[in-house]
Scaffold this motif. Structure first.
Motif, PDB file in Angstrom:
ATOM      1  N   CYS A 132      15.366  44.400  53.472  1.00 59.52           N
ATOM      2  CA  CYS A 132      16.121  43.147  53.497  1.00 59.52           C
ATOM      3  C   CYS A 132      15.168  42.009  53.172  1.00 59.52           C
ATOM      4  CB  CYS A 132      16.766  42.908  54.865  1.00 59.52           C
ATOM      5  SG  CYS A 132      17.891  41.488  54.806  1.00 59.52           S
TER       6      CYS A 132
ATOM      7  N   CYS B  74      16.879  38.307  60.473  1.00 57.35           N
ATOM      8  CA  CYS B  74      17.708  37.663  61.490  1.00 57.35           C
ATOM      9  C   CYS B  74      17.225  38.100  62.867  1.00 57.35           C
ATOM     10  CB  CYS B  74      19.173  38.039  61.289  1.00 57.35           C
ATOM     11  SG  CYS B  74      19.780  37.597  59.641  1.00 57.35           S
TER      12      CYS B  74
ATOM     13  N   CYS C 278      19.361  40.801  64.309  1.00 55.94           N
ATOM     14  CA  CYS C 278      19.768  41.868  63.378  1.00 55.94           C
ATOM     15  C   CYS C 278      19.944  43.199  64.114  1.00 55.94           C
ATOM     16  CB  CYS C 278      18.715  42.026  62.284  1.00 55.94           C
ATOM     17  SG  CYS C 278      19.111  43.359  61.127  1.00 55.94           S
TER      18      CYS C 278
HETATM   19  S1  SF4 Z   1      21.480  40.904  59.709  1.00 56.93           S
HETATM   20 FE1  SF4 Z   1      19.683  42.194  59.260  1.00 56.93          FE
HETATM   21  S2  SF4 Z   1      20.193  43.259  57.367  1.00 56.93           S
HETATM   22 FE2  SF4 Z   1      21.617  41.497  57.551  1.00 56.93          FE
HETATM   23  S3  SF4 Z   1      20.619  39.785  56.473  1.00 56.93           S
HETATM   24 FE3  SF4 Z   1      20.005  39.652  58.587  1.00 56.93          FE
HETATM   25  S4  SF4 Z   1      18.048  40.776  58.690  1.00 56.93           S
HETATM   26 FE4  SF4 Z   1      19.070  41.382  56.808  1.00 56.93          FE
END
Ligand code: SF4
Length: 247
Positions: free
Chosen positions: A37, A41, A44
């Protein structure tokens, strides 16, 4: 080659399940989860796709994953064969950020559509990456989830104006905003206005990896959605299976 996430070391994350979120919620689908990615986040729920040892970007669980155990490279033919072993006529390509692997994905989806022309192809994306030209015509639906300030990402990385403007104009795109607190809603309203996002293509979804959290946040978020004319989506897979891989 495609780089997939794994359910267990050496076992690619390809599985049948009900789509848990958004406009396709409840539909039987085959899923493939790609690794890597471009964002990070802090909440996440698939950090095993990107937070490999040595990556110290903030995450609330502060977990680090071994790359060798959590990634698997397959040829396009191998990936297509694994997907076609599942009977569903809907494919959800998720991640991680799948559009980082656009060229390999285009070759894989072309193989899939040759073998199963009616296959409905859905891609889940954070909305920051342009769709590879060869992939774009093969995709039926994009579930676009732009990340707000509470995700911890720099807005310059997470909210790319030309991409958001393009998604807002694409009838195949459905926006899905993850919401943690009521304070997040003003940011969504501002994005909706700035990019003229159609209300019936705008979903809000509570952040949470436990049923109790989702239920608590759903109470006030559903009210807000009703008030603002937005759509609401739960996270069905969390209620059914918990926060587990391969579901
Ligand atoms: S939630 Fe996880 S997989 Fe989705 S954009 Fe954010 S870091 Fe990337």
């Amino acid at each position: 080659m495609l780089t997939l996430a794994t359910v267990n070391p050496g076992e690619p994350e390809v599985f049948s399940s009900l789509q848990g979120e958004g406009p396709g919620m409840g539909r039987p689908s085959v899923f493939v989860r790609l690794s890597r990615c471009n964002l990070a986040c802090r909440w996440c729920d698939t950090a095993y796709t990107w937070r490999f040892s040595g990556d110290n970007r903030p995450h609330r669980d502060d977990l680090a994953f071994t790359r060798a155990d959590n990634q698997l490279a397959l040829s396009e033919e191998e990936a297509a064969a694994l997907i076609l072993a599942h009977p569903e006529d809907r494919l959800v390509i998720t991640g991680g950020e799948p559009l980082l692997q656009g060229a390999a994905l285009a070759r894989t989806v072309a193989l899939l559509k040759d073998a199963r022309p009616a296959l409905h192809v859905e891609i889940e994306t954070n909305g920051t990456v342009a769709v590879h030209a060869a992939l774009d015509p093969l995709v039926d639906q994009f579930n676009v989830s732009p990340k707000l300030a509470h995700s911890g990402n720099d807005a310059a990385l997470a909210l790319v104006p030309e991409r958001l403007a393009a998604w807002a104009q694409d009838p195949r795109a459905w926006f899905k905003f993850v919401v943690e607190t009521p304070a997040d809603l003003a940011e969504i309203a501002a994005l909706q206005q700035r990019y003229a996002i159609a209300a019936d293509h705008l979903f809000v979804m509570p952040e949470g990896t436990a049923s109790a959290t989702l239920r608590e946040r759903s109470r006030w978020l559903a009210e807000e959605a009703l008030e603002r004319g937005w759509r609401f989506t739960d996270r069905l897979h969390i209620h059914l299976y918990g926060d587990t891989r391969g579901t």
